[in-house]
Write a protein that holds these residues in place. Structure first.
Motif, PDB file in Angstrom:
ATOM      1  N   THR A   4       0.835  -1.208   0.000  1.00 49.27           N
ATOM      2  CA  THR A   4       0.000   0.000   0.000  1.00 49.27           C
ATOM      3  C   THR A   4       0.866   1.253   0.000  1.00 49.27           C
ATOM      4  O   THR A   4       1.956   1.250   0.571  1.00 49.27           O
ATOM      5  CB  THR A   4      -0.872   0.000   1.285  1.00 49.27           C
ATOM      6  OG1 THR A   4      -1.650  -1.179   1.297  1.00 49.27           O
ATOM      7  CG2 THR A   4      -1.790   1.194   1.343  1.00 49.27           C
ATOM      8  N   ARG A   5       0.354   2.307  -0.624  1.00 53.64           N
ATOM      9  CA  ARG A   5       1.049   3.609  -0.584  1.00 53.64           C
ATOM     10  C   ARG A   5       0.119   4.661   0.017  1.00 53.64           C
ATOM     11  O   ARG A   5      -1.057   4.749  -0.379  1.00 53.64           O
ATOM     12  CB  ARG A   5       1.457   4.035  -1.990  1.00 53.64           C
ATOM     13  CG  ARG A   5       2.113   5.422  -2.026  1.00 53.64           C
ATOM     14  CD  ARG A   5       2.555   5.816  -3.445  1.00 53.64           C
ATOM     15  NE  ARG A   5       3.445   4.819  -4.006  1.00 53.64           N
ATOM     16  CZ  ARG A   5       3.241   4.175  -5.168  1.00 53.64           C
ATOM     17  NH1 ARG A   5       2.183   4.445  -5.902  1.00 53.64           N
ATOM     18  NH2 ARG A   5       4.090   3.254  -5.592  1.00 53.64           N
ATOM     19  N   LEU A   6       0.656   5.409   0.972  1.00 46.42           N
ATOM     20  CA  LEU A   6      -0.095   6.503   1.599  1.00 46.42           C
ATOM     21  C   LEU A   6       0.707   7.796   1.444  1.00 46.42           C
ATOM     22  O   LEU A   6       1.913   7.809   1.694  1.00 46.42           O
ATOM     23  CB  LEU A   6      -0.288   6.195   3.090  1.00 46.42           C
ATOM     24  CG  LEU A   6      -0.801   7.329   3.971  1.00 46.42           C
ATOM     25  CD1 LEU A   6      -2.274   7.595   3.715  1.00 46.42           C
ATOM     26  CD2 LEU A   6      -0.612   6.994   5.444  1.00 46.42           C
ATOM     27  N   ILE A  77      -4.892  13.237   4.565  1.00 50.65           N
ATOM     28  CA  ILE A  77      -4.480  12.218   3.579  1.00 50.65           C
ATOM     29  C   ILE A  77      -4.766  12.735   2.167  1.00 50.65           C
ATOM     30  O   ILE A  77      -5.857  13.213   1.888  1.00 50.65           O
ATOM     31  CB  ILE A  77      -5.248  10.900   3.810  1.00 50.65           C
ATOM     32  CG1 ILE A  77      -4.810  10.254   5.131  1.00 50.65           C
ATOM     33  CG2 ILE A  77      -5.027   9.933   2.646  1.00 50.65           C
ATOM     34  CD1 ILE A  77      -5.603   9.017   5.512  1.00 50.65           C
ATOM     35  N   LEU A  78      -3.742  12.652   1.301  1.00 51.83           N
ATOM     36  CA  LEU A  78      -3.924  13.054  -0.100  1.00 51.83           C
ATOM     37  C   LEU A  78      -4.135  11.846  -1.009  1.00 51.83           C
ATOM     38  O   LEU A  78      -4.739  11.958  -2.071  1.00 51.83           O
ATOM     39  CB  LEU A  78      -2.679  13.788  -0.640  1.00 51.83           C
ATOM     40  CG  LEU A  78      -2.320  15.166  -0.145  1.00 51.83           C
ATOM     41  CD1 LEU A  78      -1.330  15.808  -1.104  1.00 51.83           C
ATOM     42  CD2 LEU A  78      -3.527  16.044   0.003  1.00 51.83           C
ATOM     43  N   TYR A  79      -3.608  10.698  -0.568  1.00 51.75           N
ATOM     44  CA  TYR A  79      -3.510   9.565  -1.509  1.00 51.75           C
ATOM     45  C   TYR A  79      -3.401   8.283  -0.693  1.00 51.75           C
ATOM     46  O   TYR A  79      -2.612   8.213   0.242  1.00 51.75           O
ATOM     47  CB  TYR A  79      -2.243   9.807  -2.312  1.00 51.75           C
ATOM     48  CG  TYR A  79      -1.856   8.843  -3.391  1.00 51.75           C
ATOM     49  CD1 TYR A  79      -1.911   9.218  -4.733  1.00 51.75           C
ATOM     50  CD2 TYR A  79      -1.365   7.576  -3.091  1.00 51.75           C
ATOM     51  CE1 TYR A  79      -1.496   8.351  -5.732  1.00 51.75           C
ATOM     52  CE2 TYR A  79      -0.960   6.706  -4.097  1.00 51.75           C
ATOM     53  CZ  TYR A  79      -1.024   7.101  -5.412  1.00 51.75           C
ATOM     54  OH  TYR A  79      -0.609   6.250  -6.401  1.00 51.75           O
ATOM     55  N   PHE A  80      -4.227   7.292  -1.023  1.00 48.66           N
ATOM     56  CA  PHE A  80      -4.114   5.982  -0.379  1.00 48.66           C
ATOM     57  C   PHE A  80      -4.466   4.946  -1.431  1.00 48.66           C
ATOM     58  O   PHE A  80      -5.569   4.944  -1.955  1.00 48.66           O
ATOM     59  CB  PHE A  80      -5.064   5.876   0.816  1.00 48.66           C
ATOM     60  CG  PHE A  80      -4.911   4.584   1.572  1.00 48.66           C
ATOM     61  CD1 PHE A  80      -3.979   4.472   2.590  1.00 48.66           C
ATOM     62  CD2 PHE A  80      -5.680   3.477   1.256  1.00 48.66           C
ATOM     63  CE1 PHE A  80      -3.812   3.274   3.284  1.00 48.66           C
ATOM     64  CE2 PHE A  80      -5.518   2.276   1.946  1.00 48.66           C
ATOM     65  CZ  PHE A  80      -4.591   2.188   2.967  1.00 48.66           C
ATOM     66  N   GLN A  81      -3.536   4.068  -1.730  1.00 51.50           N
ATOM     67  CA  GLN A  81      -3.760   3.140  -2.835  1.00 51.50           C
ATOM     68  C   GLN A  81      -3.025   1.818  -2.634  1.00 51.50           C
ATOM     69  O   GLN A  81      -1.901   1.819  -2.137  1.00 51.50           O
ATOM     70  CB  GLN A  81      -3.258   3.786  -4.131  1.00 51.50           C
ATOM     71  CG  GLN A  81      -3.892   3.212  -5.359  1.00 51.50           C
ATOM     72  CD  GLN A  81      -3.743   4.170  -6.543  1.00 51.50           C
ATOM     73  OE1 GLN A  81      -4.122   5.340  -6.462  1.00 51.50           O
ATOM     74  NE2 GLN A  81      -3.174   3.689  -7.612  1.00 51.50           N
ATOM     75  N   GLU A  82      -3.674   0.722  -3.021  1.00 55.77           N
ATOM     76  CA  GLU A  82      -2.966  -0.555  -3.095  1.00 55.77           C
ATOM     77  C   GLU A  82      -2.089  -0.519  -4.349  1.00 55.77           C
ATOM     78  O   GLU A  82      -2.522  -0.022  -5.384  1.00 55.77           O
ATOM     79  CB  GLU A  82      -3.967  -1.706  -3.169  1.00 55.77           C
ATOM     80  CG  GLU A  82      -4.695  -1.891  -1.858  1.00 55.77           C
ATOM     81  CD  GLU A  82      -5.824  -2.900  -1.921  1.00 55.77           C
ATOM     82  OE1 GLU A  82      -6.024  -3.526  -2.982  1.00 55.77           O
ATOM     83  OE2 GLU A  82      -6.513  -3.045  -0.903  1.00 55.77           O
ATOM     84  N   ILE A  83      -0.869  -1.041  -4.220  1.00 53.51           N
ATOM     85  CA  ILE A  83       0.097  -0.905  -5.326  1.00 53.51           C
ATOM     86  C   ILE A  83       0.734  -2.270  -5.640  1.00 53.51           C
ATOM     87  O   ILE A  83       0.671  -3.194  -4.821  1.00 53.51           O
ATOM     88  CB  ILE A  83       1.209   0.117  -4.968  1.00 53.51           C
ATOM     89  CG1 ILE A  83       1.891  -0.238  -3.629  1.00 53.51           C
ATOM     90  CG2 ILE A  83       0.627   1.528  -4.915  1.00 53.51           C
ATOM     91  CD1 ILE A  83       3.080   0.649  -3.277  1.00 53.51           C
ATOM     92  N   HIS A  84       1.330  -2.354  -6.812  1.00 52.54           N
ATOM     93  CA  HIS A  84       2.030  -3.591  -7.212  1.00 52.54           C
ATOM     94  C   HIS A  84       3.501  -3.525  -6.836  1.00 52.54           C
ATOM     95  O   HIS A  84       4.107  -4.548  -6.522  1.00 52.54           O
ATOM     96  CB  HIS A  84       1.914  -3.797  -8.722  1.00 52.54           C
ATOM     97  CG  HIS A  84       0.515  -3.906  -9.204  1.00 52.54           C
ATOM     98  ND1 HIS A  84      -0.314  -4.936  -8.823  1.00 52.54           N
ATOM     99  CD2 HIS A  84      -0.231  -3.105 -10.003  1.00 52.54           C
ATOM    100  CE1 HIS A  84      -1.499  -4.779  -9.378  1.00 52.54           C
ATOM    101  NE2 HIS A  84      -1.478  -3.664 -10.094  1.00 52.54           N
TER     102      HIS A  84
END
Ligand code: FMN
Length: 139
Positions: A4-6, A77-84
């Protein structure tokens, strides 16, 4: 474990000086190495913009600790995403000081030449960190 990226932003507390910043970076690197977290911390004399990458669990528990930290406030929070894949895997916490945040860089990723991450989208913030990492030595 989901990668994950935050990305979040915050405002430095009035007492936050260069010693405080050194302390924050030192404790961040120590904990992040233990928790397999990576990322970057950019800052000027007003604002923080930080990216954390790692397991969703570690990102969340670290972010919750950071939220309670009195050395900053107005955390958003600006960005929260599951990532590869990680984008900032070379840094347990890379330091991006004000000297990197030039008018040219700010104009490329925001509407003003000043560094004000509250005026940025999550995607612009991420793209700016990607650009800045190319100028940063590995840890
Ligand atoms: C802007 C900012 C960024 C921080 N980044 C991290 C981080 O990436 N990892 C971390 O463990 N702590 C980070 N901290 C510190 C935590 O808020 C907290 O003080 C620390 O994790 C507590 O460590 P301790 O329990 O060993 O004292 C940050 C604090 C601030 C103000």
């Amino acid at each position: 474990m989901v990668l994950t990226r935050l990305i979040y932003i915050s405002t430095l507390s009035p007492t936050c000086d260069t010693h405080t910043l050194d302390d924050i970076l030192a404790i961040s690197r120590k904990h992040n190495q233990q928790n397999h977290l990576t990322g970057l911390l950019s800052h000027n004399n007003k604002y923080f913009l930080q990216c954390l990458e790692g397991s969703r669990e570690a990102v969340n528990s670290t972010y919750n600790r950071i939220l309670d930290d009195e050395r900053h406030d107005n955390v958003q929070i600006l960005y929260f995403q599951e990532i590869h894949t990680r984008a900032f895997g070379d840094w347990s916490m890379g330091d991006i000081p004000e000297s990197y945040l030039t008018a040219l860089i700010n104009l490329q990723f925001s509407s003003t030449p000043d560094f004000n991450p509250y005026e940025m989208s999550g995607e612009s913030a991420f793209q700016m960190l990607l650009e800045l990492k190319q100028r940063l030595p590995s840890e």
